[in-house]
Design a protein around this motif. Structure first.
Motif, mmCIF file in Angstrom:
data_model
loop_
_atom_site.group_PDB
_atom_site.id
_atom_site.type_symbol
_atom_site.label_atom_id
_atom_site.label_comp_id
_atom_site.label_asym_id
_atom_site.label_seq_id
_atom_site.Cartn_x
_atom_site.Cartn_y
_atom_site.Cartn_z
ATOM 1 N N GLY A 47 0.948 -1.334 0.019
ATOM 2 C CA GLY A 47 -0.212 0.016 -0.271
ATOM 3 C C GLY A 47 0.502 1.639 -0.222
ATOM 4 O O GLY A 47 1.646 0.497 0.302
ATOM 5 N N GLY A 48 0.091 2.412 -0.307
ATOM 6 C CA GLY A 48 1.065 3.767 -0.760
ATOM 7 C C GLY A 48 1.773 4.399 0.701
ATOM 8 O O GLY A 48 1.282 3.647 1.668
ATOM 9 N N MET A 71 -6.592 -0.855 2.616
ATOM 10 C CA MET A 71 -5.871 -1.728 1.348
ATOM 11 C C MET A 71 -6.413 -3.394 1.487
ATOM 12 O O MET A 71 -6.154 -3.639 0.915
ATOM 13 N N LYS A 74 -9.019 -3.145 -0.364
ATOM 14 C CA LYS A 74 -9.341 -3.058 -2.157
ATOM 15 C C LYS A 74 -9.064 -4.254 -2.893
ATOM 16 O O LYS A 74 -9.571 -4.628 -3.490
ATOM 17 N N LYS A 86 -0.318 0.255 5.075
ATOM 18 C CA LYS A 86 0.157 1.590 4.466
ATOM 19 C C LYS A 86 1.330 2.439 5.257
ATOM 20 O O LYS A 86 1.039 1.742 6.633
ATOM 21 N N GLU A 122 3.570 5.212 -4.144
ATOM 22 C CA GLU A 122 2.823 5.755 -4.075
ATOM 23 C C GLU A 122 1.855 6.620 -3.881
ATOM 24 O O GLU A 122 0.819 5.818 -3.487
ATOM 25 N N ASP A 123 1.559 7.731 -2.699
ATOM 26 C CA ASP A 123 -0.014 8.306 -2.476
ATOM 27 C C ASP A 123 -0.288 9.719 -2.313
ATOM 28 O O ASP A 123 0.730 10.308 -2.195
ATOM 29 N N ASN A 267 -9.063 8.194 -0.752
ATOM 30 C CA ASN A 267 -9.690 5.905 -0.001
ATOM 31 C C ASN A 267 -9.905 7.329 1.013
ATOM 32 O O ASN A 267 -10.254 7.971 1.496
ATOM 33 N N ALA A 297 -4.049 0.414 -7.729
ATOM 34 C CA ALA A 297 -3.591 -1.306 -7.421
ATOM 35 C C ALA A 297 -2.903 -1.817 -8.647
ATOM 36 O O ALA A 297 -2.593 -2.821 -7.718
ATOM 37 N N LEU A 300 -0.231 -1.583 -10.369
ATOM 38 C CA LEU A 300 1.264 -1.107 -9.711
ATOM 39 C C LEU A 300 1.296 -3.050 -10.024
ATOM 40 O O LEU A 300 3.292 -2.567 -10.385
HETATM 41 N N1 PHE Z 1 -2.022 4.903 -3.195
HETATM 42 C C1 PHE Z 1 -2.893 4.232 -3.715
HETATM 43 C C2 PHE Z 1 -3.932 3.604 -3.607
HETATM 44 O O1 PHE Z 1 -4.325 4.003 -2.356
HETATM 45 C C3 PHE Z 1 -2.129 4.043 -5.512
HETATM 46 C C4 PHE Z 1 -1.319 2.509 -4.467
HETATM 47 C C5 PHE Z 1 -1.710 1.548 -5.017
HETATM 48 C C6 PHE Z 1 0.173 2.583 -4.477
HETATM 49 C C7 PHE Z 1 -1.043 -0.290 -4.435
HETATM 50 C C8 PHE Z 1 0.836 1.387 -3.576
HETATM 51 C C9 PHE Z 1 -0.078 0.460 -3.857
HETATM 52 O O2 PHE Z 1 -4.460 2.828 -4.075
#
Ligand code: PHE
Length: 362
Positions: A47-48, A71, A74, A86, A122-123, A267, A297, A300
């Motif tokens: 997760g970001g 996450m 997700k 995260k 990234e987030d 989110n 997600a 990536l």
């Molecule tokens: N941060 C973004 C999200 O919440 C993209 C992301 C997904 C980053 C999975 C890392 C891992 O979806």
């Protein structure tokens, strides 16, 4: 933050349903680093990394925990073999230059010591450039040194597909994007590409951002209308797309909103689960955040596996199918879409725990 009382770090950890928290104070920058590992029954936590200034370290930890839980949902929602995690870099003030790079490098080395227990990306508040710096210190990041990988446009593509599906299911604007009035809140890494896609397909786009100049510039570019940030909730529209910070759906805004559908990339949009019930009572279709924002997600891990662009886009567009399925389940089960999505996630987690499914990427 909605909770009026600030809980101690100990109370937050005691009260959490997740698995573990890694915490470190980064002395050179005065940053609290929190890595929250929520549920790893489907696989290692991925997760970001969010970089933000919070009122207190506790607020940073609470955000990390809630985001990590999101996450878990997700990954289960898209059926990928990863767990919920995260990280939060709770910086005392915006960091740039050497201070920022130093923090990112130390964070990268911390990740490396965890040997893959948690993989970052990234987030909000971090950039593809930041991730490529982290990638110089560890391979446990969705990035490579010297290469920029931006999940934002994939998240936007998934949200677009989700909006299309929701509009069709709810029969809003004759089920069409053309002429649909969509209010995009936050014109950053996801909101901006989403707004461009919508405008290209003939939607009537309204834009808002705390940085009103940023909204005005994009509005000019794509022929949209800028809306003042404090008028977002009361502005009539077909679709409200929250693409900035979380918790914008709270008891107050649930009464104020004048839209038919909520579907956006932020989110943790719900300030509390009860808000989903109130939106349903008011006849507003809330498309669960962790379902409609899963495009990044999805992309990536596929990029990491070397999948080609067409396959990735095709898989991201399936966000629309999942949204259709959830809205249909909600209608059949006479429950909210949030409850239908949560039930679907629990089925996946239970099936994985019982060894009845084997998940894989793509
Ligand atoms: N941060 C973004 C999200 O919440 C993209 C992301 C997904 C980053 C999975 C890392 C891992 O979806």
């Amino acid at each position: 933050m909605s909770a009026g009382v600030t809980q101690s770090l100990e109370r937050l950890i005691e009260g959490w349903s997740g698995e573990a928290v890694v915490a470190r104070f980064d002395r050179p920058t005065g940053t609290w680093i929190f890595i929250a590992l929520h549920d790893t029954s489907l696989g290692p936590a991925v997760g970001g990394c969010r970089m933000k200034t919070y009122p207190s370290p506790q607020d940073g930890l609470r955000d990390a925990m809630r985001l990590a839980e999101g996450m878990t949902y997700k990954w289960a929602g898209i059926g990928f073999p990863f767990g919920g995690g995260k990280s939060v870099l709770a910086v005392p003030r915006p960091l740039t230059g050497d201070a920022r790079e130093g923090l990112l490098r130390r964070f990268g080395r911390l990740l490396d010591t965890l040997r893959g227990t948690y993989v970052t990306g990234e987030d909000l508040g971090t950039t593809p450039e930041d991730m490529s710096i982290i990638a110089e210190e560890t391979s446990y990041v969705h990035a490579r040194p010297g290469e920029l990988l931006d999940p934002g446009p994939y998240t936007a593509l998934g949200v677009f597909a989700g909006i299309e599906a929701a509009v069709r299911a709810a029969g809003v604007n004759g089920g069409e994007i053309e002429g649909l009035r969509v209010l995009v809140q936050g014109v950053g890494d996801v909101g901006a590409p989403l707004a461009r896609m919508l405008a290209k397909r003939g939607a009537e786009v309204l834009l808002a951002d705390l940085d009103e100049r940023r909204a005005a510039v994009l509005a000019e570019e794509i022929g949209a209308t800028a809306v003042p940030a404090d008028e977002v909730y009361a502005t009539p529209c077909d679709v409200y797309a929250p693409c900035a910070v979380g918790a914008t759906l709270n008891p107050g805004t649930a009464e104020e909103l004048r839209c038919a559908i909520v579907a956006g990339s932020a989110n943790n949009q719900l300030d509390s689960p009860r808000v989903a019930d109130r939106l349903a009572q008011r006849g507003i279709v809330y498309v669960p955040d962790y379902i409609v924002n899963a495009g990044g997600a999805t992309a990536l891990p596929m990029v990491a596996e070397g999948a080609d662009e067409d396959r990735i886009r095709e898989r991201v567009l399936r966000v629309g199918d999942v949204v259709s399925e959830i809205l249909a389940r909600a209608a059949e089960g006479e429950c909210t879409p949030a409850a239908a999505a949560d039930a679907r996630v629990r089925e996946t987690l239970d099936a994985a725990a019982g060894g009845r499914v084997r998940l894989s990427v793509s």
